[in-house]
Design an enzyme around this catalytic site. Structure first.
Site, PDB file in Angstrom:
ATOM      1  N   LYS A 112       0.829  -1.209   0.000  1.00  0.00           N
ATOM      2  CA  LYS A 112       0.000   0.000   0.000  1.00  0.00           C
ATOM      3  C   LYS A 112       0.862   1.257   0.000  1.00  0.00           C
ATOM      4  O   LYS A 112       0.481   2.265  -0.592  1.00  0.00           O
ATOM      5  CB  LYS A 112      -0.975  -0.007   1.188  1.00  0.00           C
ATOM      6  N   LYS A 194      -3.681  -9.345  -6.090  1.00  0.00           N
ATOM      7  CA  LYS A 194      -4.975  -9.731  -5.513  1.00  0.00           C
ATOM      8  C   LYS A 194      -6.076  -8.754  -5.917  1.00  0.00           C
ATOM      9  O   LYS A 194      -5.818  -7.570  -6.116  1.00  0.00           O
ATOM     10  CB  LYS A 194      -4.847  -9.860  -3.991  1.00  0.00           C
ATOM     11  N   LYS A 197     -10.932  -3.982  -3.524  1.00  0.00           N
ATOM     12  CA  LYS A 197     -12.020  -3.031  -3.781  1.00  0.00           C
ATOM     13  C   LYS A 197     -11.511  -1.616  -3.976  1.00  0.00           C
ATOM     14  O   LYS A 197     -12.200  -0.783  -4.546  1.00  0.00           O
ATOM     15  CB  LYS A 197     -13.077  -3.112  -2.678  1.00  0.00           C
TER      16      LYS A 197
HETATM   17  P1  ATP Z   1      -8.490  -2.547   0.319  1.00  0.00           P
HETATM   18  O1  ATP Z   1      -7.902  -2.581  -1.043  1.00  0.00           O
HETATM   19  O2  ATP Z   1      -9.082  -1.230   0.681  1.00  0.00           O
HETATM   20  O3  ATP Z   1      -7.556  -3.070   1.376  1.00  0.00           O
HETATM   21  P2  ATP Z   1      -9.759  -5.119   0.240  1.00  0.00           P
HETATM   22  O4  ATP Z   1     -10.459  -5.576  -0.977  1.00  0.00           O
HETATM   23  O5  ATP Z   1      -8.412  -5.677   0.520  1.00  0.00           O
HETATM   24  O6  ATP Z   1      -9.743  -3.535   0.236  1.00  0.00           O
HETATM   25  P3  ATP Z   1     -10.460  -5.327   3.063  1.00  0.00           P
HETATM   26  O7  ATP Z   1     -11.564  -4.530   3.665  1.00  0.00           O
HETATM   27  O8  ATP Z   1      -9.060  -4.883   3.306  1.00  0.00           O
HETATM   28  O9  ATP Z   1     -10.729  -5.413   1.473  1.00  0.00           O
HETATM   29  O10 ATP Z   1     -10.613  -6.834   3.515  1.00  0.00           O
HETATM   30  C1  ATP Z   1     -11.865  -7.393   3.916  1.00  0.00           C
HETATM   31  C2  ATP Z   1     -11.737  -8.902   3.966  1.00  0.00           C
HETATM   32  O11 ATP Z   1     -11.666  -9.430   2.619  1.00  0.00           O
HETATM   33  C3  ATP Z   1     -10.458  -9.397   4.666  1.00  0.00           C
HETATM   34  O12 ATP Z   1     -10.774 -10.558   5.391  1.00  0.00           O
HETATM   35  C4  ATP Z   1      -9.541  -9.747   3.516  1.00  0.00           C
HETATM   36  O13 ATP Z   1      -8.571 -10.715   3.858  1.00  0.00           O
HETATM   37  C5  ATP Z   1     -10.526 -10.277   2.487  1.00  0.00           C
HETATM   38  N1  ATP Z   1     -10.011 -10.124   1.126  1.00  0.00           N
HETATM   39  C6  ATP Z   1      -9.559  -8.976   0.569  1.00  0.00           C
HETATM   40  N2  ATP Z   1      -9.204  -9.185  -0.704  1.00  0.00           N
HETATM   41  C7  ATP Z   1      -9.426 -10.502  -0.959  1.00  0.00           C
HETATM   42  C8  ATP Z   1      -9.231 -11.332  -2.098  1.00  0.00           C
HETATM   43  N3  ATP Z   1      -8.743 -10.832  -3.224  1.00  0.00           N
HETATM   44  N4  ATP Z   1      -9.568 -12.649  -2.029  1.00  0.00           N
HETATM   45  C9  ATP Z   1     -10.072 -13.155  -0.871  1.00  0.00           C
HETATM   46  N5  ATP Z   1     -10.264 -12.426   0.248  1.00  0.00           N
HETATM   47  C10 ATP Z   1      -9.947 -11.110   0.217  1.00  0.00           C
HETATM   48 MG    MG Z   2      -7.296  -5.023   2.206  1.00  0.00          MG
END
Ligand code: ATP
Ligand code: MG
Length: 328
Positions: A112, A194, A197
């Site tokens: 990040k 990965k 969002k």
């Molecule tokens: P950001 O990019 O803002 O970090 P994010 O998509 O990583 O957003 P988070 O809110 O950080 O989402 O994570 C929420 C949950 O979703 C956590 O348990 C995280 O491990 C899971 N998660 C995030 N991305 C993935 C992915 N690509 N595949 C499976 N699980 C995920």
């Molecule tokens: Mg995340």
């Protein structure tokens, strides 16, 4: 007494199907067998710049989405992190007991930080806030995606260090619950990174609130490879393997049976069917979401959740403060 589960999602964007498959889908079953506590972790979201209006809006949207996928507040506590000040208070204590080197080694921080023009101290401290989220509720289990494994390891190390310094039974040492398949859904545009969002390239993910048209377009334009056969080969066909994981999770079928259904065919039918499957799974969730978003029940639910969460969190915080001498 039931064992406890805690997890959180950041309102840093609309959850993707990666968040759903890796974490949120599992929250629903867990609420039946455990004391489940789920949070909209908005204080984590401000570790990178957020527009105040959008952050507020996404906090509400995420709350409605939690309910729309099936979180039942008769079984689970649902609350917004900033409504419970004990999280920030606990994080400060944890920061004062965590090495700078430990935080600098975290891969999420490195990833990040690379994407930011200016890195703030909160981005580095992020895992200590997460340790606090978990230990405040004496969580035994934390359902998360694979990317959070390292932060869970940090939490477990912290608990060991804290308990051995003060009192063996003070904090509960949590276990991560990471799905065997789907714990790390990859970007639709780049199978080496990965799905996230907060990705600025919206073609890289399917959001839980995308329209059928958007979903179909994004899945049909997902990158694949030149091999042209549906195989589950993570090494040589990582993009197809990723689509297979999404297919398996949404259909409940095994990856082997999906591979055999499409044997001898190119990617066209496979992608078309996958798009239909994702559309039809998200449709009822989106319908429930729409009616929840504008309902005043949502405010009552979050206020009640904050009250219930605060009672637990404050009692743990006071136990910790007394132990370390923040009292007189
Ligand atoms: P950001 O990019 O803002 O970090 P994010 O998509 O990583 O957003 P988070 O809110 O950080 O989402 O994570 C929420 C949950 O979703 C956590 O348990 C995280 O491990 C899971 N998660 C995030 N991305 C993935 C992915 N690509 N595949 C499976 N699980 C995920
Ligand atoms: Mg995340």
């Amino acid at each position: 007494m039931k064992e406890k589960v805690f997890s959180g999602v950041q309102p840093s964007g609309i959850p993707t199907i990666g968040n759903y498959i890796g974490a949120m889908k599992g929250f629903i079953d867990l609420q039946d067998s455990y004391d489940a506590i789920y949070s909209i972790v908005n204080q984590h979201a401000i570790t990178v710049p957020q527009d105040p209006k959008i952050l507020k809006q996404m906090t509400r949207q995420l709350a409605a989405l939690y309910l729309a996928i099936g979180i039942d507040t008769k079984k689970a506590i649902l609350f917004v992190q900033s409504d419970v000040p004990a999280h920030a208070q606990m994080a400060w204590i944890i920061q004062c007991m965590t090495g700078l080197g430990e935080l600098e080694r975290m891969t999420q921080f490195k990833d990040k930080a690379r994407k930011q023009e200016a890195v703030n101290a909160g981005l580095l401290a992020y895992p200590t806030l997460m340790v606090g989220d978990i230990v405040l509720y004496d969580a035994n289990f934390v359902p998360v995606g694979d990317d959070q494994k390292q932060h869970l390891e940090l939490t477990r190390n912290f608990v060991d260090r804290f308990n051995s310094r003060y009192n063996d039974d003070l904090l509960v040492k949590p276990e991560p619950l990471i799905p065997e398949e789907g714990g790390r859904i990859m970007s639709l545009q780049d199978p080496t990174s990965k799905m996230s969002k907060s990705d600025t390239n919206t073609k890289s993910f399917v959001s839980m609130l995308d329209t059928p048209k958007q979903i179909t377009k994004k899945i049909k334009s997902a990158v694949t490879d030149s091999i042209g056969e549906v195989n589950y080969d993570k090494e040589n066909q990582p993009a197809v393997a990723n689509l297979l994981q999404i297919y398996a999770s949404f259909s409940g079928k095994s990856i082997d049976s999906i591979v055999s259904d499409y044997s001898g065919q190119g990617y066209g039918n496979f992608k078309g069917d996958l798009a239909d499957l994702v559309v039809s799974t998200l449709e009822p969730i989106q319908e429930r979401y729409e009616s929840l978003l504008t309902s005043s029940d949502l405010d009552d639910i979050l206020q009640d959740g904050a009250k219930r969460a605060s009672a637990i969190a404050e009692s743990t915080l006071s136990r910790v403060e007394k132990t370390i001498g923040l009292t007189y």
